[in-house]
Design an enzyme around this catalytic site. Structure first.
Site, mmCIF file in Angstrom:
data_model
loop_
_atom_site.group_PDB
_atom_site.id
_atom_site.type_symbol
_atom_site.label_atom_id
_atom_site.label_comp_id
_atom_site.label_asym_id
_atom_site.label_seq_id
_atom_site.Cartn_x
_atom_site.Cartn_y
_atom_site.Cartn_z
ATOM 1 N N TYR A 150 -90.373 70.674 -76.134
ATOM 2 C CA TYR A 150 -90.856 69.404 -76.700
ATOM 3 C C TYR A 150 -92.375 69.443 -76.863
ATOM 4 O O TYR A 150 -92.924 69.105 -77.921
ATOM 5 C CB TYR A 150 -90.433 68.251 -75.784
HETATM 6 P P1 NAD Z 1 -88.099 56.484 -79.182
HETATM 7 O O1 NAD Z 1 -87.049 57.548 -79.256
HETATM 8 O O2 NAD Z 1 -87.757 55.221 -78.506
HETATM 9 O O3 NAD Z 1 -88.595 56.151 -80.676
HETATM 10 C C1 NAD Z 1 -88.671 57.126 -81.689
HETATM 11 C C2 NAD Z 1 -87.912 56.598 -82.919
HETATM 12 O O4 NAD Z 1 -88.089 57.529 -83.988
HETATM 13 C C3 NAD Z 1 -86.405 56.460 -82.704
HETATM 14 O O5 NAD Z 1 -85.980 55.115 -82.929
HETATM 15 C C4 NAD Z 1 -85.783 57.410 -83.723
HETATM 16 O O6 NAD Z 1 -84.565 56.913 -84.292
HETATM 17 C C5 NAD Z 1 -86.902 57.560 -84.749
HETATM 18 N N1 NAD Z 1 -86.861 58.835 -85.489
HETATM 19 C C6 NAD Z 1 -86.767 60.085 -84.962
HETATM 20 N N2 NAD Z 1 -86.753 60.995 -85.946
HETATM 21 C C7 NAD Z 1 -86.854 60.322 -87.131
HETATM 22 C C8 NAD Z 1 -86.875 60.720 -88.493
HETATM 23 N N3 NAD Z 1 -86.782 62.014 -88.867
HETATM 24 N N4 NAD Z 1 -86.983 59.743 -89.440
HETATM 25 C C9 NAD Z 1 -87.057 58.430 -89.086
HETATM 26 N N5 NAD Z 1 -87.031 57.998 -87.800
HETATM 27 C C10 NAD Z 1 -86.933 58.938 -86.834
HETATM 28 O O7 NAD Z 1 -89.389 57.155 -78.528
HETATM 29 P P2 NAD Z 1 -90.700 56.501 -77.869
HETATM 30 O O8 NAD Z 1 -90.639 56.710 -76.411
HETATM 31 O O9 NAD Z 1 -90.924 55.144 -78.432
HETATM 32 O O10 NAD Z 1 -91.824 57.488 -78.434
HETATM 33 C C11 NAD Z 1 -92.574 57.175 -79.597
HETATM 34 C C12 NAD Z 1 -93.574 58.291 -79.860
HETATM 35 O O11 NAD Z 1 -94.475 58.419 -78.767
HETATM 36 C C13 NAD Z 1 -92.951 59.675 -80.045
HETATM 37 O O12 NAD Z 1 -93.702 60.341 -81.032
HETATM 38 C C14 NAD Z 1 -93.155 60.349 -78.706
HETATM 39 O O13 NAD Z 1 -93.218 61.761 -78.823
HETATM 40 C C15 NAD Z 1 -94.491 59.759 -78.303
HETATM 41 N N6 NAD Z 1 -94.728 59.714 -76.865
HETATM 42 C C16 NAD Z 1 -93.961 58.910 -76.079
HETATM 43 C C17 NAD Z 1 -94.243 58.822 -74.724
HETATM 44 C C18 NAD Z 1 -93.452 57.947 -73.802
HETATM 45 O O14 NAD Z 1 -93.735 57.978 -72.597
HETATM 46 N N7 NAD Z 1 -92.481 57.159 -74.297
HETATM 47 C C19 NAD Z 1 -95.293 59.564 -74.185
HETATM 48 C C20 NAD Z 1 -96.025 60.407 -75.015
HETATM 49 C C21 NAD Z 1 -95.752 60.461 -76.370
HETATM 50 C C1 UGA Z 2 -92.585 61.035 -70.888
HETATM 51 C C2 UGA Z 2 -91.806 60.878 -72.205
HETATM 52 O O1 UGA Z 2 -90.406 60.942 -71.962
HETATM 53 C C3 UGA Z 2 -92.161 61.946 -73.197
HETATM 54 O O2 UGA Z 2 -91.574 61.628 -74.453
HETATM 55 C C4 UGA Z 2 -93.639 61.991 -73.314
HETATM 56 O O3 UGA Z 2 -94.091 62.858 -74.248
HETATM 57 C C5 UGA Z 2 -94.266 62.260 -71.966
HETATM 58 O O4 UGA Z 2 -93.938 61.152 -71.114
HETATM 59 C C6 UGA Z 2 -95.768 62.317 -72.032
HETATM 60 O O5 UGA Z 2 -96.463 61.729 -71.220
HETATM 61 O O6 UGA Z 2 -96.248 63.018 -72.912
HETATM 62 P P1 UGA Z 2 -92.048 62.183 -68.602
HETATM 63 O O7 UGA Z 2 -93.397 62.215 -67.981
HETATM 64 O O8 UGA Z 2 -91.107 63.279 -68.261
HETATM 65 O O9 UGA Z 2 -92.103 62.174 -70.188
HETATM 66 O O10 UGA Z 2 -91.469 60.736 -68.270
HETATM 67 P P2 UGA Z 2 -90.175 60.265 -67.491
HETATM 68 O O11 UGA Z 2 -88.943 60.611 -68.252
HETATM 69 O O12 UGA Z 2 -90.363 58.846 -67.148
HETATM 70 O O13 UGA Z 2 -90.184 61.175 -66.166
HETATM 71 C C7 UGA Z 2 -91.217 61.060 -65.185
HETATM 72 C C8 UGA Z 2 -90.848 61.905 -63.987
HETATM 73 O O14 UGA Z 2 -89.643 61.371 -63.408
HETATM 74 C C9 UGA Z 2 -90.533 63.370 -64.289
HETATM 75 O O15 UGA Z 2 -91.049 64.163 -63.238
HETATM 76 C C10 UGA Z 2 -89.006 63.440 -64.275
HETATM 77 O O16 UGA Z 2 -88.485 64.695 -63.877
HETATM 78 C C11 UGA Z 2 -88.675 62.402 -63.238
HETATM 79 N N1 UGA Z 2 -87.320 61.793 -63.397
HETATM 80 C C12 UGA Z 2 -86.886 61.337 -64.590
HETATM 81 C C13 UGA Z 2 -86.535 61.693 -62.270
HETATM 82 O O17 UGA Z 2 -86.903 62.123 -61.167
HETATM 83 N N2 UGA Z 2 -85.305 61.108 -62.389
HETATM 84 C C14 UGA Z 2 -84.838 60.636 -63.581
HETATM 85 O O18 UGA Z 2 -83.707 60.102 -63.613
HETATM 86 C C15 UGA Z 2 -85.649 60.744 -64.707
#
Ligand code: NAD
Ligand code: UGA
Length: 312
Positions: A150
């Site tokens: 990823y």
């Molecule tokens: P999410 O999965 O809830 O939202 C992403 C949305 O994009 C989904 O609804 C999905 O249907 C849509 N999508 C995916 N591929 C597509 C395509 N080809 N065309 C149109 N729509 C498409 O994810 P999120 O947690 O809201 O993350 C949003 C963004 O932030 C992502 O780019 C993710 O990599 C980034 N990000 C998230 C986190 C986090 O902690 N949630 C952290 C770092 C970065």
């Molecule tokens: C999150 C998002 O899922 C990614 O899309 C994003 O890019 C990333 O943040 C980011 O900061 O860039 P992550 O930090 O793995 O990734 O977030 P969580 O899924 O909330 O996990 C946090 C920690 O909890 C990880 O160490 C994971 O292994 C742990 N975890 C997760 C558990 O111990 N149990 C679970 O059921 C789920």
């Protein structure tokens, strides 16, 4: 006023951002393909605050195939949130979804933005580009070293963004979000799972010893960083967006238990490949360039999330 495009508008972060833009009086074009990573009905629920708003136009479309002229009609600012997220699920057979939705879709959008011209292109990058950063807090000058497939795709997309900024003058800002939480957090993510487990009286499953830390960032702060990026005239910038709330998973579970009046039972499972041990953002560049300051503490943010998340 010209409009904003929010890709991934039915997702966790995209839906909050879209709502906020509509509240500000912006015209919003929202694009989402409802990919199957989690249920469509959850994404439709995420969108419910936007659908029916007179300023909102929704296109159910896949960015890898959509007619980009239709998508970008009347658009001045692009907030590119759509992606295939999830660190631990990016190994093996699933990788093609990551390449497609994170790299190919981003290149297609950048190409269209270059051709048509846009005022700003804000890209949702990720702390996962750092991997296990040897020096914490990580600043943007650190050499990226993703440790999950990823993270590799998010870094590739970020490089494409900077390339289009240099070669085609697309005014790109890449925001490296650090583990975002709050209402509507994706169902695969830790806090969302933990709260639902505690509420249902099930064990909380922690991968590894639970002492790994994350710089948890409340979703409203991430939305604010996007708005600041729209307003400032930056281009070719990469900025860390952290929450200033670095804690371990065990500490987070304890706080949640206290808020929910429960003593959560924890089961430890094997640590997962691709997970960074610790993340911690140096946000001084975002503070200087954007005036970004996270304002929600982990207690405040978790309280709002606990209030919003049901059992299940
Ligand atoms: P999410 O999965 O809830 O939202 C992403 C949305 O994009 C989904 O609804 C999905 O249907 C849509 N999508 C995916 N591929 C597509 C395509 N080809 N065309 C149109 N729509 C498409 O994810 P999120 O947690 O809201 O993350 C949003 C963004 O932030 C992502 O780019 C993710 O990599 C980034 N990000 C998230 C986190 C986090 O902690 N949630 C952290 C770092 C970065
Ligand atoms: C999150 C998002 O899922 C990614 O899309 C994003 O890019 C990333 O943040 C980011 O900061 O860039 P992550 O930090 O793995 O990734 O977030 P969580 O899924 O909330 O996990 C946090 C920690 O909890 C990880 O160490 C994971 O292994 C742990 N975890 C997760 C558990 O111990 N149990 C679970 O059921 C789920």
């Amino acid at each position: 006023m010209k409009g904003a495009l929010v890709t991934g508008c039915a997702g966790f972060i995209g839906s909050h951002l879209s709502e906020r833009l509509l509240e500000m009086g912006r015209e919003v074009v929202g694009v989402d393909c409802f990919d199957g990573f989690y249920p469509r009905r959850v994404k439709e629920e995420n969108l419910s605050g936007c659908l029916g708003h007179p300023g909102f136009r929704f296109l159910e479309a896949d960015l890898c195939r959509a007619d980009m002229d239709e998508v970008l009609e009347g658009v001045e600012v692009i907030f590119h949130q759509a992606a295939q997220p999830g660190v631990r699920s990016s190994w093996g057979e699933q990788f093609d979804r990551y390449v497609r939705n994170n790299v190919l879709a981003t290149q297609r959008l950048l190409e269209a933005a270059a051709r048509r011209g846009v005022g700003r292109f804000i890209f949702a990058s990720s702390s996962s580009v750092y991997g296990d950063c040897p020096r914490l807090p990580a600043d943007e000058g650190a050499l990226p070293g993703p440790i999950s497939p990823y993270g590799v795709t998010k870094l590739a997309a970020e490089h494409l963004c900077m390339l289009y900024a240099r070669s085609h003058g697309v005014p790109v800002v890449a925001l490296r979000y650090f583990t975002v939480y709050g209402p509507r957090q994706r169902p695969d993510m830790a806090f969302s799972r933990f709260i639902r487990a505690i509420r249902a009286g099930r064990e909380v499953v922690i991968y590894g010893d639970g002492r790994q830390t994350r710089d948890f960032t409340y979703v409203d702060d991430v939305v604010e960083a996007n708005l600041l990026s729209m307003e400032r005239g930056l281009s070719g910038e990469v900025l860390n967006i952290g929450g200033g709330s670095r804690i371990s998973l065990l500490e987070a579970v304890e706080i949640m238990g206290g808020m929910m009046g429960a003593t959560p039972a924890v089961r430890h499972e094997e640590g997962q490949r691709g997970d960074a041990r610790d993340t911690w953002a140096d946000i001084s560049r975002a503070r200087r360039r954007l005036g970004y300051r996270p304002t929600t503490t982990i207690e405040q943010g978790l309280r709002k999330m606990v209030a919003a998340v049901g059992a299940g």
